[in-house]
Write a protein that holds these residues in place. Structure first.
Motif, short mmCIF file in Angstrom:
data_model
loop_
_atom_site.label_atom_id
_atom_site.label_comp_id
_atom_site.label_asym_id
_atom_site.label_seq_id
_atom_site.Cartn_x
_atom_site.Cartn_y
_atom_site.Cartn_z
N TRP A 81 40.11 43.31 45.81
CA TRP A 81 38.96 42.83 45.77
C TRP A 81 38.71 41.73 44.49
O TRP A 81 38.72 42.34 43.54
CB TRP A 81 38.06 43.90 45.54
N PHE B 216 35.85 39.60 43.68
CA PHE B 216 34.55 39.33 43.43
C PHE B 216 33.87 40.29 42.18
O PHE B 216 32.65 40.13 42.16
CB PHE B 216 33.83 39.40 44.67
N GLY C 193 29.88 41.86 42.67
CA GLY C 193 30.13 41.63 44.09
C GLY C 193 30.32 42.71 44.75
O GLY C 193 29.97 42.79 46.15
N CYS C 194 30.85 44.02 44.43
CA CYS C 194 31.30 45.08 45.00
C CYS C 194 29.68 45.80 45.32
O CYS C 194 29.83 46.48 46.47
CB CYS C 194 32.02 45.86 44.18
N PHE D 182 27.76 43.18 47.93
CA PHE D 182 28.38 42.69 49.27
C PHE D 182 27.83 43.75 50.60
O PHE D 182 27.60 43.59 51.64
CB PHE D 182 29.72 42.56 49.44
N CYS E 43 37.49 47.86 45.54
CA CYS E 43 36.06 47.99 46.05
C CYS E 43 35.85 49.12 47.45
O CYS E 43 36.04 48.50 48.52
CB CYS E 43 35.29 46.59 46.12
#
Length: 338
Positions: free
Chosen positions: A99, A101, A105-106, A109, A186
């Motif tokens: 992952w 990001f 981001g986790c 998303f 993630c």
């Protein structure tokens, strides 16, 4: 496709070599994965392109600014996000276990993922309700349903979807990320109790509403077709029966397509989720059957837009770049009506 063949040719590296707590990186290669990458990428591009055509058409042409088309626009926006954001990330996860990001981001998303899918389902429900009102009470439809009222309803639907998904993630301890084992991972776990709640909220209830409303619409369409056949003047009995049967057939096809596609794309995911006590985002259930729910976003515009003549006309103007001409927004997309 042979799963054993897909599991071959896996090289192990590290997601972030400079970080001691980095996760191990699994890069999947081979002909089978290349084929899968091309296939899923085509689905993603197709989803983005088709829904973008719907968005541009309804947004640009003033003739399409109707309550029903606003619902189709809402559905297209939700499905557009699925193709633009969710599908590419899921494709990356299939071929690279890391992952990239970050923690933010986790967190974000899954919210985008749930919001897009839930808003898509909400739009499907609203479309069914709108069609029910239009068919059951056509004379009062314009007074009961307006663009302003529909806009407020759509905003409420998206707001509810956002609230539900934030609560869904919160009660599954997603924002704590206590189960992350290493840097570059993630993973989203879902408690079994919330699998049941989600099944009822996002699948069972919407599906029941949609099937009930479209069943009523189908019965009304049959009754109206028979009434037209009974009062038609100057038309032979065989011709009247042909018109009636044609209307019944069209209504049956639309009902069957809507229910079949929704049922096919969503039920495998939820039925499979019920077989385990805890569902994780990296499990085969979420990978395979989760993609089916994404494919529904590719099929939705085919059902609700391509079957309309205005979509074919507007697509011609968009592809030929004639929408950049002055006053193009006032073009007539229904020339046969005049």
């Amino acid at each position: 496709m042979n799963i054993t063949g897909l599991q071959q040719n896996i090289t192990v590296q590290y997601c972030f070599p400079d970080n001691n707590s980095s996760c191990r990186k699994e890069v999947r290669t081979g002909p089978a994965y290349i084929f899968l990458f091309i296939l899923l990428s085509c689905i993603s591009v197709f989803t983005v392109f088709l829904n973008l055509l719907v968005i541009i058409s309804i947004s640009h042409f003033k003739q399409l600014h109707t309550p029903t088309n606003l619902l189709i626009l809402s559905l297209a926006v939700a499905d557009f996000f699925v193709g633009l954001f969710l599908m590419p990330v899921k494709i990356m996860e299939l071929f690279d276990s890391c992952w990239y990001f970050g923690k933010v981001g986790c967190y974000i998303f899954p919210i985008i993922n749930g919001l897009s899918l839930s808003a898509s389902v909400c739009s499907l429900i609203f479309i069914a309700v709108d069609r029910y009102i239009a068919v059951s009470d056509p004379l009062l439809y314009c007074t009961r349903i307006s663009v302003c009222k529909m806009s407020v309803l759509i905003i409420l639907g998206w707001t509810f979807s956002l609230f539900y998904n934030v609560m869904y993630l919160y009660f599954n301890d997603h924002f704590l990320q206590s189960r992350v084992r290493c840097y570059g991972e993630c993973v989203f776990f879902v408690k079994y109790s919330w699998v049941i709640i989600d099944l009822v909220t996002v699948f069972a209830t919407p599906f029941s509403i949609i099937i009930i409303l479209y069943s009523i619409i189908f019965k009304i369409a049959i009754r109206q077709a028979r009434a037209v056949r009974a009062v038609t003047n100057g038309v032979s009995k065989s011709q009247g029966e042909k018109v009636s049967n044609s209307s019944e057939t069209k209504a049956a096809k639309k009902l069957g397509i809507v229910i079949f596609v929704f049922f096919t794309c969503w039920i495998p995911f939820y039925v499979s989720s019920l077989s385990v006590e805890n569902v994780t985002s990296v499990s085969i259930v979420w990978t395979v059957f989760g993609w089916l729910t994404y494919v529904n976003s590719s099929v939705n515009p085919l059902i609700y837009a391509i079957l309309y003549s205005w979509f074919r006309e507007s697509t011609k103007f968009i592809v030929s770049c004639r929408i950049f001409r002055s006053s193009s927004s006032r073009l007539n997309l229904f020339p046969e009506h005049f």
